[in-house]
Design a protein around this motif. Structure first.
Motif, mmCIF file in Angstrom:
data_model
loop_
_atom_site.group_PDB
_atom_site.id
_atom_site.type_symbol
_atom_site.label_atom_id
_atom_site.label_comp_id
_atom_site.label_asym_id
_atom_site.label_seq_id
_atom_site.Cartn_x
_atom_site.Cartn_y
_atom_site.Cartn_z
ATOM 1 N N LEU B 208 0.842 -1.194 0.000
ATOM 2 C CA LEU B 208 0.000 0.000 0.000
ATOM 3 C C LEU B 208 0.874 1.239 0.000
ATOM 4 O O LEU B 208 1.887 1.284 0.674
ATOM 5 C CB LEU B 208 -0.891 -0.013 1.255
ATOM 6 N N ILE B 209 0.480 2.233 -0.794
ATOM 7 C CA ILE B 209 1.153 3.539 -0.784
ATOM 8 C C ILE B 209 0.100 4.580 -0.447
ATOM 9 O O ILE B 209 -1.018 4.525 -0.976
ATOM 10 C CB ILE B 209 1.752 3.882 -2.164
ATOM 11 N N SER B 210 0.459 5.519 0.438
ATOM 12 C CA SER B 210 -0.466 6.614 0.736
ATOM 13 C C SER B 210 0.313 7.915 0.752
ATOM 14 O O SER B 210 1.408 7.983 1.325
ATOM 15 C CB SER B 210 -1.117 6.368 2.097
ATOM 16 N N ILE B 211 -0.229 8.942 0.096
ATOM 17 C CA ILE B 211 0.386 10.269 0.132
ATOM 18 C C ILE B 211 -0.692 11.272 0.486
ATOM 19 O O ILE B 211 -1.706 11.363 -0.215
ATOM 20 C CB ILE B 211 1.053 10.638 -1.218
ATOM 21 N N ALA B 212 -0.480 11.974 1.587
ATOM 22 C CA ALA B 212 -1.434 12.980 2.070
ATOM 23 C C ALA B 212 -2.842 12.406 2.144
ATOM 24 O O ALA B 212 -3.823 13.079 1.801
ATOM 25 C CB ALA B 212 -1.399 14.221 1.168
ATOM 26 N N GLY B 213 -2.942 11.165 2.551
ATOM 27 C CA GLY B 213 -4.251 10.557 2.760
ATOM 28 C C GLY B 213 -4.836 9.866 1.558
ATOM 29 O O GLY B 213 -5.832 9.148 1.672
ATOM 30 N N VAL B 214 -4.276 10.067 0.380
ATOM 31 C CA VAL B 214 -4.775 9.377 -0.816
ATOM 32 C C VAL B 214 -3.984 8.083 -0.951
ATOM 33 O O VAL B 214 -2.763 8.099 -1.050
ATOM 34 C CB VAL B 214 -4.568 10.255 -2.080
ATOM 35 N N PHE B 215 -4.687 6.957 -0.936
ATOM 36 C CA PHE B 215 -3.927 5.710 -0.912
ATOM 37 C C PHE B 215 -4.350 4.764 -2.022
ATOM 38 O O PHE B 215 -5.426 4.871 -2.600
ATOM 39 C CB PHE B 215 -4.064 5.016 0.447
ATOM 40 N N ARG B 216 -3.460 3.820 -2.288
ATOM 41 C CA ARG B 216 -3.776 2.760 -3.237
ATOM 42 C C ARG B 216 -3.201 1.450 -2.730
ATOM 43 O O ARG B 216 -2.051 1.378 -2.320
ATOM 44 C CB ARG B 216 -3.174 3.101 -4.599
ATOM 45 N N VAL B 217 -4.050 0.427 -2.769
ATOM 46 C CA VAL B 217 -3.636 -0.909 -2.354
ATOM 47 C C VAL B 217 -3.207 -1.679 -3.589
ATOM 48 O O VAL B 217 -3.833 -1.558 -4.632
ATOM 49 C CB VAL B 217 -4.815 -1.639 -1.669
ATOM 50 N N PHE B 218 -2.150 -2.449 -3.476
ATOM 51 C CA PHE B 218 -1.674 -3.198 -4.635
ATOM 52 C C PHE B 218 -1.947 -4.681 -4.465
ATOM 53 O O PHE B 218 -1.168 -5.408 -3.878
ATOM 54 C CB PHE B 218 -0.171 -2.954 -4.844
ATOM 55 N N GLU B 219 -3.082 -5.105 -4.995
ATOM 56 C CA GLU B 219 -3.374 -6.530 -4.944
ATOM 57 C C GLU B 219 -2.446 -7.270 -5.896
ATOM 58 O O GLU B 219 -1.964 -8.354 -5.617
ATOM 59 C CB GLU B 219 -4.825 -6.745 -5.345
ATOM 60 N N THR B 220 -2.223 -6.688 -7.066
ATOM 61 C CA THR B 220 -1.202 -7.210 -7.972
ATOM 62 C C THR B 220 -0.305 -6.034 -8.325
ATOM 63 O O THR B 220 -0.736 -4.887 -8.362
ATOM 64 C CB THR B 220 -1.802 -7.766 -9.271
ATOM 65 N N LEU B 221 0.932 -6.340 -8.602
ATOM 66 C CA LEU B 221 1.873 -5.276 -8.958
ATOM 67 C C LEU B 221 1.888 -5.102 -10.467
ATOM 68 O O LEU B 221 2.060 -6.077 -11.197
ATOM 69 C CB LEU B 221 3.276 -5.631 -8.461
ATOM 70 N N PRO B 222 1.724 -3.876 -10.951
ATOM 71 C CA PRO B 222 1.799 -3.670 -12.401
ATOM 72 C C PRO B 222 3.170 -4.106 -12.911
ATOM 73 O O PRO B 222 4.188 -3.776 -12.303
ATOM 74 C CB PRO B 222 1.642 -2.142 -12.553
ATOM 75 N N PRO B 223 3.226 -4.865 -13.994
ATOM 76 C CA PRO B 223 4.507 -5.431 -14.450
ATOM 77 C C PRO B 223 5.558 -4.374 -14.756
ATOM 78 O O PRO B 223 6.754 -4.621 -14.569
ATOM 79 C CB PRO B 223 4.148 -6.233 -15.707
ATOM 80 N N GLU B 224 5.121 -3.176 -15.187
ATOM 81 C CA GLU B 224 6.140 -2.169 -15.515
ATOM 82 C C GLU B 224 6.789 -1.596 -14.255
ATOM 83 O O GLU B 224 7.801 -0.896 -14.341
ATOM 84 C CB GLU B 224 5.537 -1.040 -16.362
ATOM 85 N N LEU B 225 6.202 -1.870 -13.086
ATOM 86 C CA LEU B 225 6.757 -1.341 -11.834
ATOM 87 C C LEU B 225 7.349 -2.426 -10.941
ATOM 88 O O LEU B 225 8.229 -2.154 -10.144
ATOM 89 C CB LEU B 225 5.669 -0.621 -11.031
ATOM 90 N N ALA B 226 6.846 -3.648 -11.071
ATOM 91 C CA ALA B 226 7.174 -4.689 -10.096
ATOM 92 C C ALA B 226 8.670 -4.918 -9.992
ATOM 93 O O ALA B 226 9.335 -5.196 -10.985
ATOM 94 C CB ALA B 226 6.482 -5.992 -10.478
#
Lengths: 270, 246
Positions: B208-226
């Protein structure tokens, strides 16, 4: 200088007691004076694995509570004369353990002149596991090459680095070693299991040994003979290598590959 | 809370050692909030308090909070109040208030104006702007691996981790989070609202990444980032991610 080594993991069933028994025997075989203590109060099995379950008169909790002397509770191993076992109580639970009581027993064992005190930790992170690691100088963290075991070991490594006496006093911290057990090279090759490198990458530690999966371990528990004493088993050799590395020797890792079957055994399906 | 001056004994005439040391300390002070300046009432109530716990209250330093009076008290009123307070057994050591007249009172009564404090029960507003870190204060450094179940929080500054962040671990900063290793756990930047904060890591495996309260959970990692070096930042209300190496 007595060294206190905790054998812990977080996850249950990965091979802590098997490891405690075999490492204790391995050290004693090399002439060290060793005592191995079962911290799993209420669910004891070290005495079963060591084969002395019918000789337990007094246990760890009895010593802490002053019902008997330490000498009365220590059980000498019949095979190795420098090895002693301090069994856990089966009728009580972990609430019977206290930090001061554990410290007193450890101090008495140090005064007795033991070279190594092995603490066989229960699974989990509650009082029994906490007290087993609290006074340790070194830790052998037993890990199976699969995700939940690795996650739990990460947690345990965090606790070793923060909730032990060495961590709190800042005198060096507990020296951590990883022991990979139940390693199956065929499943690693097929991608079902994590490799040694995968585990090292996630946990950030080198391994002190890799112990292969083997039916010999179950046979050893059933007969009450620690598997390291079975000279014909790969598991025994792997544990012996691990003991050597604990004592400072450098040895290459073995048993990482599937044993190659010879021509004749392949021909005749051996 | 008040600062206190500590003094050492006066030095010998022959020795050039300083006569005093000045240090900043902190003490807890009882605040007596005045709702009226009626000296009789004040004396009665305070006497009762002191009697209820003499060891605690007798001759204890208190500061007089004038903010609840709703008006600026006169100097003579205050002299009478202070006399009542002293007769009850407490010692006024400061004034609390926020009006311009307070300065004049302070000078006349020879009492310092102390900053008002928030008692424990007052709730802190939920959204606070992030404090600007003083220039020159370095980030909070974490050199050990952050293990599963551990949490590291860098207040009012950045966080730098020179090892890995394990799965199930949390690294949090009011500023940016920089991880010179793998990020397998959660990273929270701009924890108190700083929207320009970013998260940087060398191997992106995050939960999970959160910045200033806006967050995103990563159930799968996008291949271009993993598994790659990645930075995350906030663009309006959207979290954006991009590989770091060009």
């Amino acid at each position: 200088m007595t060294e206190i080594i905790v054998v812990t993991s977080g996850k249950g069933g990965v091979g802590k007691t098997t490891t405690s028994a075999s490492v204790a025997c391995g050290l004693a075989r090399r002439g060290k004076r060793v005592v191995v203590i079962d911290f799993d109060i209420g669910l004891r099995n070290l005495d079963l694995i060591m084969g002395c379950e019918r000789r337990v008169v007094y246990d760890f909790v009895n010593v802490i509570q002053g019902d008997c002397t330490l000498k009365q509770a220590l059980i000498r191993d019949k095979r190795l004369e420098t090895l002693h076992v301090l069994a856990a109580s089966q009728t009580r639970d972990k609430e019977a353990l206290t930090a001061e009581g554990v410290r007193r027993v450890l101090d008495e064992l140090i005064a007795e002149g033991f070279d190594y005190i092995l603490c066989d930790s229960p699974a989990g992170i509650e009082k029994g596991a906490h007290l087993a690691m609290y006074y340790a100088d070194r830790a052998v963290v037993v890990v199976n090459p699969e995700v939940s075991s690795v996650r739990d070991s990460d947690r345990i490594l965090g606790l070793l680095a923060s909730k032990t006496q060495r961590a709190e006093k800042g005198n060096g911290g507990v020296k951590e070693h990883l022991l990979l057990t139940r390693y199956n090279p065929r499943r690693v090759a097929s991608g079902e299991m994590m490799s040694v490198d995968d585990v090292k990458e996630i946990l950030g530690l080198d391994v002190i040994g890799v112990v292969p999966e083997s039916p010999d371990v179950l046979a050893a528990s059933n007969s009450g003979v620690p598997v390291i004493l079975n000279d014909e088993s790969d598991v025994s050799l792997a544990y012996d290598d691990a003991v050597a590395r604990l004592l400072g020797e450098t040895l290459p890792l073995r048993f990482l590959e599937e044993p190659k079957r010879g021509f004749f055994s392949r021909m005749f399906g051996g | 809370m008040a600062s206190i001056l500590t003094t050492t004994k006066p030095a010998d005439a022959a020795a050039p050692a300083p006569a005093i040391d000045i240090r900043f300390g902190q003490v807890g002070l009882i605040q007596v909030r005045l709702r009226s300046t009626d000296p009789g009432a004040i004396l009665d109530e305070l006497t009762g308090r002191v009697a209820s716990a003499p060891l605690f209250f007798q001759r204890t330093g208190i500061c007089l909070d004038l903010t609840a009076l709703g008006r600026d008290p006169q100097l003579e009123e205050m002299r009478v109040v202070m006399d009542a307070v002293r007769r009850a057994g407490m010692l006024p050591v400061g004034l609390v208030g926020s009006s311009a007249a307070l300065e004049a009172l302070s000078a006349a009564l020879d009492l310092p104006v102390l900053a008002p404090f928030r008692p424990q029960t007052q709730t802190v507003p939920v959204v606070q702007p992030a404090e600007r870190a003083e220039p020159g204060i370095p980030a909070l450094m974490q050199h050990q691996p952050v293990r599963s179940g551990q949490r590291v929080y860098a207040r009012s500054r950045d966080l730098v981790v020179t090892s890995t962040v394990g799965a199930g671990a949390e690294v949090i900063a009011d500023g940016c989070v920089h991880i010179y290793g793998a990020l397998r756990g959660r990273a929270v930047a701009g924890a108190r609202g700083e929207a320009s904060a970013r998260v940087f890591c060398q191997a992106f495996h995050t939960e999970l990444i959160s910045i200033a309260g806006v967050f995103r959970v990563f159930e799968t990692l996008p291949p271009e980032l993993a598994g790659k070096p990645v930075q995350a930042w906030l663009d309006g209300d959207d979290l954006r991610f991009a590989p770091l190496s060009s």
